[in-house]
Design an enzyme around this catalytic site. Structure first.
Site, PDB file in Angstrom:
ATOM      1  CB  SER A 182      58.020  34.919  43.422  1.00 46.85           C
ATOM      2  OG  SER A 182      59.009  35.765  43.179  1.00 46.85           O
ATOM      3  CG  ASP A 232      68.547  40.484  45.386  1.00 48.30           C
ATOM      4  OD1 ASP A 232      68.901  40.255  46.538  1.00 48.30           O
ATOM      5  OD2 ASP A 232      68.372  39.464  44.825  1.00 48.30           O
TER       6      ASP A 232
END
Length: 514
Positions: free
Chosen positions: A132, A290
Site C-alpha cells: 500500500s 512486524d
C-alpha cells in the site's frame, strides 16, 4: 465549516463501501455515527458471506492504502473490536497492484537527482513486492571507483500516497474528536491519542529515510551478535521516497523444506528468533513490530536476517521494568504482585481494588499457563489481560498493544518452525539474567540516582519558571486567552450531539437528488 463538510462527504463514501461489504458494524459501534450507518445500510447493503472481520478487511482493501494500514493498526486492538475481528484483520494483505515502471523511474531520478542508469547498472522493471505504501525492485548498483557492484533491493514510495493519506487521516482525527465529545465512555480507549499515534507511525513509514535510520539503529544494537543481522543501507541511493539496501538472498523462515535441506535445525532458529526479539524489547527498548514470516530470512549459516523496518515500537526503561516484573509475576503464579505492578505503573487507577484485580489476573493466567509448555502463549495472556481492563477503567497503553501484537506474530513464527517448542521458555535464561540486572537492589539504586540527578538538573529551570509566573500574577500580567475562557464556560448545546441529525439530513438530501 468547509472542513466539516469535506469530512462528512468522505464519511459518506466510506459508509457506502462498508455497506457493500456488510461491514457497517464498525460505525454502529459509535452511537454518534449510527444515523450514517442506518442510511448507508438502506442504500447500499449487500449480503456478503464470511466473518465480520473478513468483511471489514475486504472493505478496507477497497478503501485504499490508508485503510489497509488502519486495518493493520486495529488488528492489535482486540479491546476495541474483539479477538475474532482483530485476528481477521491481522490477516489483511498489504498488497495492491503495482504502479508502472515509468513512475518508478520518475521517483528515483527526482529523489536522487541522477538518471537511473547512472545509479544502477541493471534495474528489474517488474517489482518483487507491491504494498500500500511502496513497492520493491531488485537492482545492481553502478560500478564504484574500484569497479565493484552490489545486488540491492530498491523500495519506492507509491505515487500520490502522501496526499491520499493526509485527507484520510484528517477524517480519522475528526471522528476521534467526535467520539470523545459525543460518547465520553470512549475516552478510556484514547481515540484522539490513538489517531495521533497512527498518523505519526504512517508519516514515518512514508519517509523512507526514517525506515533506513531504524534499520541502522537495530544494526548497531546487534553489531556484536552472530545470530541476527540487518541488511546494510546504501545511503547514497536513499532519500525520502526511495530506499536502497543490500539484497537478502537467504531462505524464507517459513520454508521448512529449504531450511532442512540446508541442514538448519528448527529448534536453533526458534532460539535465535526469540533471543533477538527479547533483546530488542528488553535490552534496547526498540523493536521490529512486524516480524511476520515474510520479513524474516535465514542465511546459510543460520543467521537470522530481518527486513522491512517501517513499523517499529519503542518501550522506555521504566515501562520495560514494569513489563518484565509483570511477566515474571505471571510466570511464577504470583498474581498479587502482577496486580500491584499495574497500580505502581499507573495503568490502573488507585481507586480500584487490588484484591479484585488480583482475582482478574488469576482468572486470565491460570487457563493459559496451565496448558502444556509448548501451547503457552505469553502474547495471548497479555491480550486477555487488556481485554478485561475495561472493568477496572484501565487506560489503553498503545506501546503495550503493539508489543503484544508483535509477540503474537513472533510466537506464530516459532510455532511454524517447531510446534512442540515454547520460544519464551527457550529465552528464559536471558529473561532471568535481565531481571536480575534490572530489578535487583543495585539496579533500583542506580535508577534512583539517575532520577535524582535529572531532577537536580531541571531544578533551576523550574525555579525560574515559577518566579516568572509569580511575577506575572503580582503585576496582573497573567490572563487567560479569550478563547480559553469561552471554552471553559462551555456551550449550551454540544455540536457533537447535533451532528448525527445533520448527517441524516445531508444523506436524505443526497438520496432525493440522486
Amino acid at each position: 465549516m468547509a472542513g466539516h463538510l469535506r469530512n462528512v462527504a468522505r464519511l459518506l463514501t466510506i459508509a457506502r463501501v462498508l455497506a457493500r461489504h456488510d461491514a457497517l458494524f464498525l460505525l454502529d459501534s459509535l452511537a454518534v455515527l449510527k444515523p450514517v450507518a442506518l442510511v448507508a445500510r438502506a442504500v447500499s447493503r449487500r449480503a456478503v458471506p464470511g466473518r465480520p472481520g473478513q468483511k471489514l478487511a475486504a472493505a478496507f482493501t477497497d478503501l485504499g492504502p490508508t485503510f489497509i494500514k488502519l486495518g493493520q493498526a486495529l488488528s492489535i486492538r482486540a479491546d476495541l473490536l474483539g479477538e475474532e475481528i482483530a485476528a481477521d484483520l491481522s490477516d489483511l494483505q498489504d498488497a495492491l497492484p503495482p504502479f508502472s515502471f515509468t513512475e518508478v523511474r520518475k521517483a528515483v531520478e527526482e529523489e536522487l537527482g541522477q538518471p537511473l542508469e547512472s545509479l544502477f547498472s541493471s534495474f528489474d522493471e517488474t517489482p518483487v513486492a507491491a504494498a500500500s505504501i511502496a513497492q520493491v525492485h531488485f537492482a545492481v548498483t553502478a560500478p564504484d571507483a574500484e569497479g565493484r557492484t552490489q545486488e540491492v533491493a530498491v523500495k519506492v514510495l507509491r505515487p500520490g500516497v502522501e496526499e491520499a493519506f493526509r485527507k484520510d487521516v484528517e477524517l480519522l482525527h475528526w471522528l476521534a474528536r467526535l467520539a470523545e465529545a459525543a460518547q465520553p465512555s470512549t475516552r478510556r480507549l484514547r481515540p484522539v491519542e490513538t489517531a495521533r499515534a497512527f498518523e505519526d507511525a504512517v508519516v514515518m513509514e512514508m519517509d523512507l529515510r526514517f525506515e533506513a535510520a531504524a534499520a541502522c539503529e537495530v544494526a548497531e544494537n546487534f553489531a556484536d551478535d552472530d545470530d541476527f543481522r540487518v541488511p546494510a543501507i546504501d545511503w547514497m541511493r536513499t532519500g525520502r521516497r526511495v530506499m536502497t539496501l543490500e539484497r537478502v538472498n537467504g531462505i524464507p523462515i517459513n520454508d521448512r523444506e529449504a531450511l532442512a535441506a540446508a541442514g538448519l535445525r528448527p529448534v536453533d532458529l526458534v532460539t535465535r528468533v526469540s533471543n533477538a526479539f527479547f533483546r530488542m524489547v528488553f535490552r534496547d527498548g526498540f523493536f521490529h513490530a512486524d516480524m511476520h514470516p515474510g520479513n524474516i530470512f535465514v542465511d546459510r549459516d543460520g543467521t537470522i536476517v530481518a527486513v522491512d523496518f517501517g513499523i517499529m515500537g519503542r518501550v522506555d526503561r521504566q515501562t520495560r521494568r514494569h513489563l518484565g516484573e509483570m511477566l515474571l509475576s505471571f510466570l511464577t503464579a504470583n498474581y498479587r504482585r502482577a496486580a500491584e505492578v499495574h497500580f505502581e505503573a499507573g495503568w490502573v487507577g488507585a481507586d480500584q481494588s487490588v484484591d479484585a484485580f488480583t482475582q482478574a489476573c488469576r482468572s486470565i493466567a491460570q487457563p493459559i499457563l496451565g496448558r502444556p509448555l509448548a501451547e503457552i502463549s505469553i502474547a495471548r495472556l497479555l491480550g486477555q489481560l487488556f481485554h478485561v481492563t475495561e472493568t477496572f477503567d484501565m487506560h489503553t497503553q498503545p506501546q503495550l498493544l503493539m508489543l503484544q501484537k508483535s509477540m503474537l506474530v513472533s510466537e506464530g513464527v516459532g510455532r511454524t518452525l517447531a510446534p512442540d517448542v515454547n520460544m519464551w521458555e527457550m529465552a528464559r535464561p536471558l529473561i532471568e539474567s535481565w531481571m536480575a540486572d534490572n530489578l535487583g537492589p543495585q539496579a533500583r539504586l542506580k535508577d534512583g540516582l539517575t532520577t535524582l540527578g535529572d531532577s537536580i538538573e531541571r531544578l533551576p529551570r523550574i525555579l525560574a519558571a515559577t518566579e516568572s509566573t509569580l511575577g506575572k500574577i503580582q503585576s496582573g500580567g497573567l490572563r487567560l486567552d479569550p478563547e480559553t475562557v469561552k471554552a471553559l464556560r462551555g456551550r449550551k448545546r454540544s455540536w457533537a450531539a447535533a451532528l448525527p441529525w445533520v448527517l441524516v439530513l445531508v444523506l436524505g438530501l443526497l438520496l432525493i437528488l440522486k
